[in-house]
Design a protein around this motif. Structure first.
Motif, mmCIF file in Angstrom:
data_model
loop_
_atom_site.group_PDB
_atom_site.id
_atom_site.type_symbol
_atom_site.label_atom_id
_atom_site.label_comp_id
_atom_site.label_asym_id
_atom_site.label_seq_id
_atom_site.Cartn_x
_atom_site.Cartn_y
_atom_site.Cartn_z
ATOM 1 N N PRO A 294 79.981 46.011 -1.335
ATOM 2 C CA PRO A 294 81.469 45.864 -0.700
ATOM 3 C C PRO A 294 81.452 44.495 -0.358
ATOM 4 O O PRO A 294 80.697 43.724 -0.150
ATOM 5 C CB PRO A 294 81.264 47.014 0.533
ATOM 6 C CG PRO A 294 79.642 47.058 0.722
ATOM 7 C CD PRO A 294 79.051 46.773 -0.860
ATOM 8 N N ALA A 295 82.716 44.070 0.224
ATOM 9 C CA ALA A 295 83.326 43.010 0.826
ATOM 10 C C ALA A 295 82.496 42.767 2.168
ATOM 11 O O ALA A 295 82.416 43.910 2.936
ATOM 12 C CB ALA A 295 84.748 42.901 0.845
ATOM 13 N N LEU A 296 82.064 42.001 2.514
ATOM 14 C CA LEU A 296 81.350 41.739 3.922
ATOM 15 C C LEU A 296 81.724 40.676 4.762
ATOM 16 O O LEU A 296 82.475 39.651 4.102
ATOM 17 C CB LEU A 296 79.554 41.262 3.658
ATOM 18 C CG LEU A 296 78.817 42.141 2.699
ATOM 19 C CD1 LEU A 296 77.274 41.570 2.740
ATOM 20 C CD2 LEU A 296 78.878 43.521 3.284
ATOM 21 N N ARG A 297 81.765 40.870 5.822
ATOM 22 C CA ARG A 297 82.237 39.719 6.892
ATOM 23 C C ARG A 297 81.375 38.757 7.058
ATOM 24 O O ARG A 297 80.102 38.949 7.707
ATOM 25 C CB ARG A 297 82.841 40.457 8.241
ATOM 26 C CG ARG A 297 83.566 39.650 9.226
ATOM 27 C CD ARG A 297 83.917 40.462 10.297
ATOM 28 N NE ARG A 297 85.145 41.136 9.911
ATOM 29 C CZ ARG A 297 86.371 40.662 9.666
ATOM 30 N NH1 ARG A 297 86.638 39.451 9.888
ATOM 31 N NH2 ARG A 297 87.424 41.442 9.348
ATOM 32 N N VAL A 298 81.965 37.455 7.117
ATOM 33 C CA VAL A 298 81.123 36.368 7.291
ATOM 34 C C VAL A 298 81.879 35.526 8.279
ATOM 35 O O VAL A 298 82.691 34.736 7.957
ATOM 36 C CB VAL A 298 80.483 35.636 6.190
ATOM 37 C CG1 VAL A 298 79.644 34.674 6.264
ATOM 38 C CG2 VAL A 298 79.928 36.424 5.166
ATOM 39 N N GLY A 299 81.607 35.513 9.751
ATOM 40 C CA GLY A 299 82.309 34.831 10.492
ATOM 41 C C GLY A 299 83.639 35.160 10.521
ATOM 42 O O GLY A 299 84.056 36.556 10.604
ATOM 43 N N ALA A 300 84.824 34.346 9.964
ATOM 44 C CA ALA A 300 86.180 34.754 10.144
ATOM 45 C C ALA A 300 86.608 35.087 8.504
ATOM 46 O O ALA A 300 87.780 35.219 8.318
ATOM 47 C CB ALA A 300 86.973 33.327 10.629
ATOM 48 N N ALA A 301 85.503 35.012 7.820
ATOM 49 C CA ALA A 301 85.904 35.360 6.383
ATOM 50 C C ALA A 301 85.199 36.528 5.851
ATOM 51 O O ALA A 301 84.482 37.130 6.574
ATOM 52 C CB ALA A 301 85.683 34.091 5.313
ATOM 53 N N ARG A 302 85.839 36.983 4.555
ATOM 54 C CA ARG A 302 85.152 37.995 3.938
ATOM 55 C C ARG A 302 84.832 37.709 2.468
ATOM 56 O O ARG A 302 85.578 37.040 1.783
ATOM 57 C CB ARG A 302 86.037 39.259 3.906
ATOM 58 C CG ARG A 302 86.221 39.906 5.348
ATOM 59 C CD ARG A 302 87.075 41.228 5.343
ATOM 60 N NE ARG A 302 86.642 42.240 4.720
ATOM 61 C CZ ARG A 302 86.054 43.055 5.401
ATOM 62 N NH1 ARG A 302 85.843 43.088 6.764
ATOM 63 N NH2 ARG A 302 85.493 43.954 4.816
ATOM 64 N N THR A 303 83.881 38.076 1.919
ATOM 65 C CA THR A 303 83.347 37.897 0.644
ATOM 66 C C THR A 303 84.070 38.757 -0.310
ATOM 67 O O THR A 303 84.425 40.135 0.369
ATOM 68 C CB THR A 303 81.616 38.144 0.421
ATOM 69 O OG1 THR A 303 81.607 39.687 0.844
ATOM 70 C CG2 THR A 303 81.127 37.362 1.322
ATOM 71 N N ALA A 304 84.146 38.582 -1.301
ATOM 72 C CA ALA A 304 84.936 39.490 -2.578
ATOM 73 C C ALA A 304 83.937 40.615 -2.891
ATOM 74 O O ALA A 304 82.553 40.485 -2.840
ATOM 75 C CB ALA A 304 85.306 38.779 -3.812
ATOM 76 N N PRO A 305 83.971 41.750 -3.006
ATOM 77 C CA PRO A 305 83.317 42.749 -3.655
ATOM 78 C C PRO A 305 82.799 42.543 -4.980
ATOM 79 O O PRO A 305 83.455 41.945 -5.774
ATOM 80 C CB PRO A 305 84.341 44.105 -3.705
ATOM 81 C CG PRO A 305 85.631 43.563 -3.945
ATOM 82 C CD PRO A 305 85.663 42.209 -3.077
ATOM 83 N N LEU A 306 81.499 42.999 -5.338
ATOM 84 C CA LEU A 306 80.706 42.709 -6.516
ATOM 85 C C LEU A 306 80.529 43.937 -7.163
ATOM 86 O O LEU A 306 80.232 44.947 -6.395
ATOM 87 C CB LEU A 306 79.604 41.897 -6.257
ATOM 88 C CG LEU A 306 79.701 40.558 -5.457
ATOM 89 C CD1 LEU A 306 78.503 40.120 -4.968
ATOM 90 C CD2 LEU A 306 80.763 39.746 -6.347
ATOM 91 N N GLN A 307 80.795 43.811 -8.659
ATOM 92 C CA GLN A 307 80.024 45.272 -9.311
ATOM 93 C C GLN A 307 78.639 45.020 -9.875
ATOM 94 O O GLN A 307 78.136 43.993 -10.179
ATOM 95 C CB GLN A 307 80.942 45.440 -10.334
ATOM 96 C CG GLN A 307 82.518 45.441 -10.181
ATOM 97 C CD GLN A 307 82.683 46.545 -9.114
ATOM 98 O OE1 GLN A 307 82.355 47.599 -9.411
ATOM 99 N NE2 GLN A 307 83.549 46.166 -8.368
ATOM 100 N N LEU A 308 77.850 46.198 -9.773
ATOM 101 C CA LEU A 308 76.753 46.251 -10.252
ATOM 102 C C LEU A 308 76.470 47.729 -11.241
ATOM 103 O O LEU A 308 76.810 48.663 -10.547
ATOM 104 C CB LEU A 308 75.477 46.305 -8.896
ATOM 105 C CG LEU A 308 74.108 46.462 -9.155
ATOM 106 C CD1 LEU A 308 73.432 45.208 -10.288
ATOM 107 C CD2 LEU A 308 73.282 46.584 -8.013
ATOM 108 N N ARG A 309 75.861 47.410 -12.269
ATOM 109 C CA ARG A 309 75.627 48.598 -13.013
ATOM 110 C C ARG A 309 74.033 48.663 -12.839
ATOM 111 O O ARG A 309 73.172 48.029 -13.039
ATOM 112 C CB ARG A 309 75.697 48.268 -14.575
ATOM 113 C CG ARG A 309 75.499 49.510 -15.539
ATOM 114 C CD ARG A 309 76.595 50.565 -15.415
ATOM 115 N NE ARG A 309 76.201 51.719 -15.973
ATOM 116 C CZ ARG A 309 76.957 52.860 -15.958
ATOM 117 N NH1 ARG A 309 78.045 52.863 -15.219
ATOM 118 N NH2 ARG A 309 76.686 53.825 -16.829
ATOM 119 N N VAL A 310 73.633 50.132 -12.476
ATOM 120 C CA VAL A 310 72.206 50.665 -12.434
ATOM 121 C C VAL A 310 72.172 51.648 -13.681
ATOM 122 O O VAL A 310 72.516 52.713 -13.379
ATOM 123 C CB VAL A 310 71.987 51.093 -11.075
ATOM 124 C CG1 VAL A 310 70.503 51.653 -10.931
ATOM 125 C CG2 VAL A 310 72.400 50.080 -10.015
#
Length: 398
Positions: A102-118
């Motif tokens: 999922p998108a994670l909060r880092v300070g005032a910004a948020r990362t983009a969500p990432l896809q992972l295949r297991v």
């Protein structure tokens, strides 16, 4: 007028571009986007926000968090000095399939969500693997609302530092863990294994095919701590049992009501009187033993109906629930106090319970014989007739 509007739009785009250029640059990436079940992946996060750190809490829904790292990097680009912070965390997926970081909060910004295949772990063969899992179902063709015992066994031939053993709840069913884990050891294929046995109770709610996913284990063998901290996953262990499809049968039209699907049902008297006297209470105690039912599923034992011949007082039933082999087992005991109201013959009707035999696929009735007693007269009128101001005795509801 038109030229002025165009100039205003251009100016707005320039202002937006300038604002974006001064915002913190924050990004996230995985060291790989496809892994096998039981493997680990490293999530990397980079930001140029001073003092900012990622909030990892949203990851815990689908991932177990391992070792964490952090550091700073300073660069000189076109005469300008920039400082970025780098963060890393080792992730162990809790299940197989397509997962989203999922998108994670880092300070005032948020990362983009990432896809992972297991990718699912291959089913290990007994004796050929360090760890393997078995899932045993006590009835592959249960009825709707039948209690199905499920036993999961984890076999491991090494010392475990940590681990999780999970069984997913199928659609249109309830699943609950029963009792405490049991531990033992066995020889399988010429190899000595430690065994952890865990029990579950599965109750289908709808007829038709029901897919039961095999139990899954993920953990770490002793000695793999530093490898896991570095993200190599050398000490990681994983195993899964084969999936099963249960064929759930509908409630038969000829089934007695209330619906009570069981493997066996026995009734017996554990206390019965040999004599009786007017005004003197005697005790009647009944025990029911049901294989394949829980307390929540089993009906309450009824109260004998004796009319005006005797008053009946029923105590609350006592329950004893166990897990015998792969099936739930219930023992219910109920005590009745019966006070005869007149001398002469008294017949106490035996209890009867209708149930469905899931093994034979037919209706059955568990019944106790009637009890016949000769009630002797009381020692005095006061013993035979309650005092006028005494509260009237009532028959407890079934």
């Amino acid at each position: 007028m038109k030229r002025r509007s165009v100039l205003m739009k251009v100016g707005l785009w320039v202002l937006l571009a300038c604002a974006a250029s001064v915002q913190a640059q924050t990004r996230a990436w995985l060291d790989r986007d496809r892994i096998g079940e039981g493997d680990v992946v490293t999530l990397n996060i980079e930001t140029d926000q001073p003092g900012a750190a990622p909030d990892y809490a949203p990851l815990q829904a689908d991932f177990a968090l391992g070792g964490r790292t952090s550091g700073r990097q300073t660069r000189l680009v076109n005469g300008s000095v920039s400082t970025t912070a780098l963060f890393g965390v080792v992730l162990t997926p809790r299940r197989s399939g397509a997962l989203q970081v999922p998108a994670l909060r880092v300070g005032a910004a948020r990362t983009a969500p990432l896809q992972l295949r297991v990718d699912p772990a291959p089913v290990a063969s007994a004796g050929d693997a360090v760890a393997f899992v078995e899932t045993e179902v006590d009835d592959p063709q249960p009825y709707v609302q039948q209690s199905v015992g499920v036993v999961v066994r984890l076999f491991f031939a090494t010392q475990l530092a940590s681990g999780e053993l999970d069984l997913a709840t199928p659609a249109s069913a309830s699943l609950q863990r029963v009792g405490e884990d049991r531990t033992s050891s066995r020889d399988v294929g010429g190899r000595r294994y430690n065994v952890v046995e865990r029990r579950f109770l599965l109750i289908p709610e709808r007829s038709g095919p029901m897919r039961l996913q095999g139990a899954r284990f993920s953990g770490r063998g002793a000695g793999g701590l530093f490898d896991d901290l570095l993200g190599r996953g050398t000490g990681a262990l994983s195993a899964r049992a084969a999936d099963q499809t249960l064929q759930v049968r509908a409630v038969p039209d000829a089934a007695p009501q209330p619906w009570l699907p069981l493997k066996d049902l026995r009734l017996r008297y554990t206390a019965a009187p040999q004599s009786a006297q007017v005004g003197q209470a005697f005790t009647l105690q009944v025990e029911a033993t049901a294989v394949g039912a829980t307390r929540a599923q089993f009906p309450e034992l009824p109260v004998p109906a004796l009319g005006d011949a005797a008053q009946v007082f029923a105590e609350p039933p006592q329950y004893d629930e166990t897990f015998d082999g792969g099936s739930p087992r219930l023992k219910l005991t109920r005590r009745y106090s019966i006070v005869p109201q007149r001398p002469g013959p008294l017949q106490v009707p035996g209890l009867r319970l209708g149930w469905w035999d899931v093994g034979a696929a037919e209706a059955r009735t568990a019944a106790l014989p009637d009890l016949g007693l000769e009630v002797a007269p009381g020692t005095g009128a006061a013993a035979a007739v309650p005092a006028p101001d005494a509260p009237a005795a009532t028959v407890a509801p079934p």
